[in-house]
Scaffold this motif. Structure first.
Motif, PDB file in Angstrom:
ATOM      1  N   LYS A  52       0.840  -1.200   0.000  1.00  0.00           N
ATOM      2  CA  LYS A  52       0.000   0.000   0.000  1.00  0.00           C
ATOM      3  C   LYS A  52       0.874   1.248   0.000  1.00  0.00           C
ATOM      4  O   LYS A  52       0.590   2.219  -0.705  1.00  0.00           O
ATOM      5  CB  LYS A  52      -0.921  -0.022   1.224  1.00  0.00           C
ATOM      6  CG  LYS A  52      -1.994   1.043   1.193  1.00  0.00           C
ATOM      7  CD  LYS A  52      -2.938   0.867   2.362  1.00  0.00           C
ATOM      8  CE  LYS A  52      -4.093   1.819   2.245  1.00  0.00           C
ATOM      9  NZ  LYS A  52      -5.044   1.685   3.330  1.00  0.00           N
ATOM     10  N   GLN A  53       1.960   1.206   0.797  1.00  0.00           N
ATOM     11  CA  GLN A  53       2.866   2.348   0.873  1.00  0.00           C
ATOM     12  C   GLN A  53       3.565   2.576  -0.472  1.00  0.00           C
ATOM     13  O   GLN A  53       3.816   3.720  -0.861  1.00  0.00           O
ATOM     14  CB  GLN A  53       3.907   2.142   1.976  1.00  0.00           C
ATOM     15  CG  GLN A  53       3.341   2.267   3.370  1.00  0.00           C
ATOM     16  CD  GLN A  53       4.359   1.887   4.444  1.00  0.00           C
ATOM     17  OE1 GLN A  53       5.393   1.280   4.162  1.00  0.00           O
ATOM     18  NE2 GLN A  53       4.030   2.228   5.688  1.00  0.00           N
ATOM     19  N   LYS A  54       3.851   1.511  -1.196  1.00  0.00           N
ATOM     20  CA  LYS A  54       4.517   1.623  -2.499  1.00  0.00           C
ATOM     21  C   LYS A  54       3.532   1.977  -3.607  1.00  0.00           C
ATOM     22  O   LYS A  54       3.937   2.349  -4.710  1.00  0.00           O
ATOM     23  CB  LYS A  54       5.218   0.315  -2.874  1.00  0.00           C
ATOM     24  CG  LYS A  54       6.451   0.043  -2.057  1.00  0.00           C
ATOM     25  CD  LYS A  54       7.103  -1.243  -2.537  1.00  0.00           C
ATOM     26  CE  LYS A  54       8.343  -1.559  -1.745  1.00  0.00           C
ATOM     27  NZ  LYS A  54       8.981  -2.795  -2.186  1.00  0.00           N
ATOM     28  N   GLY A  55       2.235   1.779  -3.299  1.00  0.00           N
ATOM     29  CA  GLY A  55       1.226   2.075  -4.314  1.00  0.00           C
ATOM     30  C   GLY A  55       1.048   0.944  -5.295  1.00  0.00           C
ATOM     31  O   GLY A  55       0.528   1.152  -6.390  1.00  0.00           O
ATOM     32  N   ASP A  56       1.486  -0.247  -4.956  1.00  0.00           N
ATOM     33  CA  ASP A  56       1.379  -1.408  -5.847  1.00  0.00           C
ATOM     34  C   ASP A  56       0.061  -2.131  -5.558  1.00  0.00           C
ATOM     35  O   ASP A  56      -0.062  -2.901  -4.604  1.00  0.00           O
ATOM     36  CB  ASP A  56       2.584  -2.328  -5.616  1.00  0.00           C
ATOM     37  CG  ASP A  56       2.664  -3.473  -6.593  1.00  0.00           C
ATOM     38  OD1 ASP A  56       1.669  -3.738  -7.299  1.00  0.00           O
ATOM     39  OD2 ASP A  56       3.716  -4.140  -6.622  1.00  0.00           O
ATOM     40  N   ALA A  57      -0.942  -1.871  -6.387  1.00  0.00           N
ATOM     41  CA  ALA A  57      -2.283  -2.406  -6.165  1.00  0.00           C
ATOM     42  C   ALA A  57      -2.314  -3.931  -6.259  1.00  0.00           C
ATOM     43  O   ALA A  57      -2.977  -4.601  -5.449  1.00  0.00           O
ATOM     44  CB  ALA A  57      -3.269  -1.812  -7.169  1.00  0.00           C
ATOM     45  N   GLN A  58      -1.613  -4.474  -7.258  1.00  0.00           N
ATOM     46  CA  GLN A  58      -1.619  -5.942  -7.433  1.00  0.00           C
ATOM     47  C   GLN A  58      -0.983  -6.637  -6.223  1.00  0.00           C
ATOM     48  O   GLN A  58      -1.503  -7.637  -5.730  1.00  0.00           O
ATOM     49  CB  GLN A  58      -0.868  -6.332  -8.727  1.00  0.00           C
ATOM     50  CG  GLN A  58      -1.563  -5.929 -10.001  1.00  0.00           C
ATOM     51  CD  GLN A  58      -2.914  -6.612 -10.158  1.00  0.00           C
ATOM     52  OE1 GLN A  58      -3.172  -7.688  -9.628  1.00  0.00           O
ATOM     53  NE2 GLN A  58      -3.821  -5.940 -10.859  1.00  0.00           N
ATOM     54  N   ALA A  59       0.128  -6.109  -5.750  1.00  0.00           N
ATOM     55  CA  ALA A  59       0.802  -6.685  -4.578  1.00  0.00           C
ATOM     56  C   ALA A  59      -0.072  -6.518  -3.338  1.00  0.00           C
ATOM     57  O   ALA A  59      -0.141  -7.418  -2.489  1.00  0.00           O
ATOM     58  CB  ALA A  59       2.159  -6.017  -4.367  1.00  0.00           C
ATOM     59  N   TYR A  60      -0.782  -5.390  -3.242  1.00  0.00           N
ATOM     60  CA  TYR A  60      -1.662  -5.154  -2.107  1.00  0.00           C
ATOM     61  C   TYR A  60      -2.830  -6.149  -2.101  1.00  0.00           C
ATOM     62  O   TYR A  60      -3.181  -6.715  -1.061  1.00  0.00           O
ATOM     63  CB  TYR A  60      -2.189  -3.715  -2.126  1.00  0.00           C
ATOM     64  CG  TYR A  60      -3.158  -3.434  -1.003  1.00  0.00           C
ATOM     65  CD1 TYR A  60      -2.715  -3.263   0.307  1.00  0.00           C
ATOM     66  CD2 TYR A  60      -4.537  -3.377  -1.249  1.00  0.00           C
ATOM     67  CE1 TYR A  60      -3.606  -3.022   1.337  1.00  0.00           C
ATOM     68  CE2 TYR A  60      -5.431  -3.139  -0.219  1.00  0.00           C
ATOM     69  CZ  TYR A  60      -4.959  -2.962   1.066  1.00  0.00           C
ATOM     70  OH  TYR A  60      -5.852  -2.734   2.088  1.00  0.00           O
TER      71      TYR A  60
END
Length: 193
Positions: A52-60
């Protein structure tokens, strides 16, 4: 007989110890699964926070899904652990079989030792009955000695005319005339019925 019964109780104790150990192993297995699920949930939670902090939706999304799965697994194993935590390790039928085995042995030794104890009480009564006439005869002989042989009729009857130590008869009477002792001797007379 007592040694045989003690061996049987030791055998039952070993069986019960094995049942308890198996139950504890099962509980430990579920606890380990709970611990693993908690660790996986924590790991997935940290991964979701980083994504979430990185802004990676797929990883989130992936980390959130893993976190929910870990929570579900944790709850599943917690429920299983709670389910077995207070449950008996054996069925009612098995419990009754163990109780019957134990009580059968206790009944056996209880009956045989009651018979033996009753016989011992009856033997005490026999001892008393053997001694009492001898004491009475001894007292009569002492009286004869003091009053007829010594011709000491002026002297009142007293301790010289009797044997002083009658504690054996007193002790036996105290033991055998009590109601429980009477019951035990009756039990023996009836053959344990």
């Amino acid at each position: 007989m007592t040694n045989e019964i003690m061996k049987e109780f030791e055998k039952i104790k070993v069986e019960l110890d094995a049942i308890v150990l198996e139950g504890k192993k099962t509980a430990e297995t579920y606890q380990k699964e709970v611990d693993t699920a908690v660790a996986n949930k924590e790991k997935a939670t940290q991964a979701a926070i980083k994504a979430k902090q990185k802004g990676d939706a797929q990883a989130y999304i992936k980390a959130s899904k893993e976190m929910r799965n870990a929570q579900d697994m944790e709850q599943f194993y917690l429920d299983k652990f709670d389910e077995i935590k207070n449950d008996p390790y054996i069925t009612e039928n098995e419990l009754n079989k163990y109780r019957d085995r134990i009580k059968l042995k206790l009944d056996s030794i209880n009956h045989s030792k009651k018979i033996r104890a009753g016989e011992l009480l009856k033997e005490l009564v026999e001892i008393r009955n053997e001694v009492a006439p001898a004491f009475d005869a001894g007292d009569k002989t002492l009286y004869k000695l003091n009053h007829e042989v010594l011709r000491d009729n002026l002297k009142p009857a007293g301790s010289d005319d009797r044997y002083d130590d009658r504690t054996l008869i007193q002790w036996i009477d105290m033991i055998t005339r009590q109601y429980p002792a009477q019951q035990l001797m009756q039990y023996t007379d009836k053959g344990g019925n």
